[in-house]
Design an enzyme around this catalytic site. Sequence first.
Site, mmCIF file in Angstrom:
data_model
loop_
_atom_site.group_PDB
_atom_site.id
_atom_site.type_symbol
_atom_site.label_atom_id
_atom_site.label_comp_id
_atom_site.label_asym_id
_atom_site.label_seq_id
_atom_site.Cartn_x
_atom_site.Cartn_y
_atom_site.Cartn_z
ATOM 1 N N LYS A 122 0.755 -13.706 0.352
ATOM 2 C CA LYS A 122 1.808 -14.165 -0.574
ATOM 3 C C LYS A 122 2.743 -13.023 -0.970
ATOM 4 O O LYS A 122 3.964 -13.179 -0.990
ATOM 5 C CB LYS A 122 1.171 -14.777 -1.835
ATOM 6 C CG LYS A 122 0.294 -15.987 -1.537
ATOM 7 C CD LYS A 122 -0.430 -16.484 -2.767
ATOM 8 C CE LYS A 122 -1.543 -15.586 -3.240
ATOM 9 N NZ LYS A 122 -2.691 -15.464 -2.329
ATOM 10 N N GLN B 234 -3.998 -16.390 -6.025
ATOM 11 C CA GLN B 234 -5.167 -17.070 -5.446
ATOM 12 C C GLN B 234 -4.696 -18.103 -4.405
ATOM 13 O O GLN B 234 -3.670 -17.904 -3.790
ATOM 14 C CB GLN B 234 -6.046 -17.729 -6.528
ATOM 15 C CG GLN B 234 -6.774 -16.727 -7.426
ATOM 16 C CD GLN B 234 -5.912 -16.077 -8.479
ATOM 17 O OE1 GLN B 234 -5.271 -16.744 -9.278
ATOM 18 N NE2 GLN B 234 -5.862 -14.759 -8.510
ATOM 19 N N ALA C 195 -8.101 -6.573 -1.420
ATOM 20 C CA ALA C 195 -7.105 -5.616 -1.894
ATOM 21 C C ALA C 195 -7.483 -5.079 -3.273
ATOM 22 O O ALA C 195 -7.095 -3.978 -3.651
ATOM 23 C CB ALA C 195 -5.728 -6.278 -1.942
ATOM 24 N N VAL C 196 -8.263 -5.833 -4.071
ATOM 25 C CA VAL C 196 -8.630 -5.418 -5.421
ATOM 26 C C VAL C 196 -10.037 -4.817 -5.438
ATOM 27 O O VAL C 196 -10.256 -3.742 -5.972
ATOM 28 C CB VAL C 196 -8.587 -6.629 -6.394
ATOM 29 C CG1 VAL C 196 -9.166 -6.257 -7.744
ATOM 30 C CG2 VAL C 196 -7.161 -7.111 -6.554
ATOM 31 N N THR C 197 -10.976 -5.526 -4.838
ATOM 32 C CA THR C 197 -12.379 -5.126 -4.970
ATOM 33 C C THR C 197 -12.880 -4.344 -3.753
ATOM 34 O O THR C 197 -13.952 -3.750 -3.823
ATOM 35 C CB THR C 197 -13.264 -6.377 -5.128
ATOM 36 O OG1 THR C 197 -13.020 -7.232 -4.003
ATOM 37 C CG2 THR C 197 -12.941 -7.132 -6.405
ATOM 38 N N GLY C 198 -12.132 -4.370 -2.653
ATOM 39 C CA GLY C 198 -12.580 -3.708 -1.429
ATOM 40 C C GLY C 198 -13.715 -4.451 -0.734
ATOM 41 O O GLY C 198 -14.244 -4.012 0.278
ATOM 42 N N SER D 66 4.539 -14.682 10.507
ATOM 43 C CA SER D 66 4.382 -13.249 10.263
ATOM 44 C C SER D 66 3.532 -12.647 11.372
ATOM 45 O O SER D 66 2.494 -13.191 11.741
ATOM 46 C CB SER D 66 3.730 -13.049 8.898
ATOM 47 O OG SER D 66 3.492 -11.682 8.652
ATOM 48 N N ASP E 124 -5.374 -14.493 -0.615
ATOM 49 C CA ASP E 124 -5.106 -13.394 0.317
ATOM 50 C C ASP E 124 -4.405 -13.845 1.590
ATOM 51 O O ASP E 124 -4.574 -13.245 2.654
ATOM 52 C CB ASP E 124 -6.421 -12.658 0.690
ATOM 53 C CG ASP E 124 -7.111 -12.101 -0.532
ATOM 54 O OD1 ASP E 124 -6.409 -11.740 -1.498
ATOM 55 O OD2 ASP E 124 -8.353 -12.032 -0.531
ATOM 56 N N GLU E 125 -3.604 -14.883 1.489
ATOM 57 C CA GLU E 125 -2.908 -15.397 2.663
ATOM 58 C C GLU E 125 -1.752 -14.488 3.082
ATOM 59 O O GLU E 125 -1.269 -14.562 4.218
ATOM 60 C CB GLU E 125 -2.360 -16.806 2.389
ATOM 61 C CG GLU E 125 -3.426 -17.879 2.137
ATOM 62 C CD GLU E 125 -3.793 -17.993 0.665
ATOM 63 O OE1 GLU E 125 -3.386 -17.117 -0.137
ATOM 64 O OE2 GLU E 125 -4.501 -18.966 0.308
ATOM 65 N N GLY F 121 -4.431 -9.562 -5.843
ATOM 66 C CA GLY F 121 -4.041 -8.300 -5.226
ATOM 67 C C GLY F 121 -3.041 -8.658 -4.151
ATOM 68 O O GLY F 121 -3.414 -9.230 -3.139
ATOM 69 N N HIS F 122 -1.770 -8.406 -4.406
ATOM 70 C CA HIS F 122 -0.711 -8.815 -3.479
ATOM 71 C C HIS F 122 -0.130 -7.571 -2.809
ATOM 72 O O HIS F 122 0.444 -6.708 -3.469
ATOM 73 C CB HIS F 122 0.378 -9.599 -4.230
ATOM 74 C CG HIS F 122 -0.120 -10.910 -4.765
ATOM 75 N ND1 HIS F 122 0.655 -11.783 -5.478
ATOM 76 C CD2 HIS F 122 -1.339 -11.513 -4.658
ATOM 77 C CE1 HIS F 122 -0.065 -12.850 -5.808
ATOM 78 N NE2 HIS F 122 -1.270 -12.702 -5.323
ATOM 79 N N THR F 123 -0.292 -7.502 -1.489
ATOM 80 C CA THR F 123 0.084 -6.297 -0.750
ATOM 81 C C THR F 123 1.484 -6.395 -0.173
ATOM 82 O O THR F 123 1.851 -7.415 0.409
ATOM 83 C CB THR F 123 -0.906 -6.071 0.411
ATOM 84 O OG1 THR F 123 -2.230 -6.239 -0.088
ATOM 85 C CG2 THR F 123 -0.755 -4.694 1.020
ATOM 86 N N ARG G 104 -14.099 -9.469 3.378
ATOM 87 C CA ARG G 104 -13.735 -10.886 3.339
ATOM 88 C C ARG G 104 -14.503 -11.609 4.445
ATOM 89 O O ARG G 104 -14.632 -11.097 5.554
ATOM 90 C CB ARG G 104 -12.236 -11.074 3.555
ATOM 91 C CG ARG G 104 -11.402 -10.516 2.409
ATOM 92 C CD ARG G 104 -9.911 -10.777 2.653
ATOM 93 N NE ARG G 104 -9.087 -10.143 1.637
ATOM 94 C CZ ARG G 104 -7.904 -9.579 1.866
ATOM 95 N NH1 ARG G 104 -7.410 -9.565 3.087
ATOM 96 N NH2 ARG G 104 -7.217 -9.039 0.886
#
Length: 421
Positions: free
Chosen positions: A16, A221, A296-299, A408, A13-14, A40-42, A302
């Site tokens: 990517k 990952q 992003a996938v499981t909610g 970013s 979740d960096e 989960g790539h946003t 973190r």
Amino acid sequence: MKVDVLLGLQWGDEGKGKVVDVLTPRYNIVARFQGGPNAGHTLEFEGKHYVLRSIPSGIFQRGQVNVIGNGVVLDPVLFMEEAQDLEKSGVDLKRILKISRKAHLILPTHRLLDAANERLKGDRKVGTTGKGIGPTYTDKISRNGLRVGDIAENFEQKYLVAKQRHIALLNALGGQTDVTELEARWMQGIDYLKQFDIIDSEFFINKQLAEGKSVLCEGAQGTMLDIDFGSYPFVTSSNTICAGACAGLGVAPRMIGEVFGIFKAYCTRVGAGPFPTELFDETGAEIRRIGHEYGAVTGRERRCGWIDLVALRYTIMLNGVTQLIMMKSDVLDGFDTIKACDAYEVGGKVTRDFPFSIEGDIKPIYTELPGWKSDMTHLTSEDQFPKAFSDYIDFLEQKLGVPITIVSVGPDRQQTILRAR
Ligand code: GDP
Ligand code: IMO
Ligand code: MG
């Protein structure tokens, strides 16, 4: 032409997805090489927000071919849902996406096995995404897997053999064994998959390279979740490191060019397992709130903490990182001071090298730096950086020994600053 690789240096979740989307115009092909719908790539642009799981993040730029490589594990149902959503938003997916014949299929029973394995682990559970990733890679390694290329011939029979094996395992593990409903939907997914260009992606990619085309490999990952070098056993089931791109796409090591290592200005982790710089206080909650740190996938929430330079030096070494990309710098905009862990105290001894295990008695030793206390989300070039932020970058580059070439400052495609080298 060379193959460039972009991969996560922390626990995933960096950011990517965002950066692959930004870098895609420089390449002809974008390829995923490992993982599956645990990712989960946003991506955010023009006011839109997308989360990609199995499909490469190069899909929204024009003209590029996107490849799902042999190292990926594919769930036909989740793939179908993701692809249909993209098609609804106007992406001509069948034209621009190619899938390796050798990618392994996630069966409905793999997900049930994932759940059963986790239940049996009790308080040592990994906190997986529940997508069947571990059991699918287990079948690959134990030579029991089904591959995308198997769909072409005698598939029902092959599926039945695999299913029966899984049902026997599920019975032994006390897991759910009724798959009737899941199976019907899965078969729809298999039919849907047949409409795509199923290829020998290793030949395709090498041929394109020989013709002078360029490739960007998108990791999923992060290195701290790598099956060999991550915080085992609290890891995923694939090689997330740069070498994974060679095995997961069939490109030779000498073809690797730039290795982009991506990290957050702080650190997060989702799921169980050790995390030396984790913050359990108000500061951790503040980072989570400002950084919207929910999976992003499981909610899932973190876990948040300060940046860990001991771990980063290790992951930079493992990947041969040539350029660093720092994400979510804006999340720290309001902090009076920023901390960075440059060493661990392990059993009373100070070490700057990453130890065999980070479970147990590990005390992070911090360097405290002044915060920049200003909103960076609208900045467009590095000469606008506040002095304290430039100092933070200098500090990190000096400690990590690799230049930070992209910074970013927000989730949108445009909130990306390229730095002069
Ligand atoms: P990935 O799995 O590495 O692609 O990362 P994720 O998409 O799971 O998580 C990154 C999250 O941070 C997403 O919600 C992004 O929209 C968001 N994001 C990415 N870069 C930035 C940034 O520079 N600042 C902020 N505030 N959010 C960002
Ligand atoms: P992206 O690509 C963050 C974590 C899970 C769990 C462990 C094993 O979006 O960065 P698995 O389902 O793979 O067997 O779970 O790995 N995990 C991730 N954490 N980002 C990811 O992907 C992850 N994929 C898996 O939370 O701790
Ligand atoms: Mg993610």
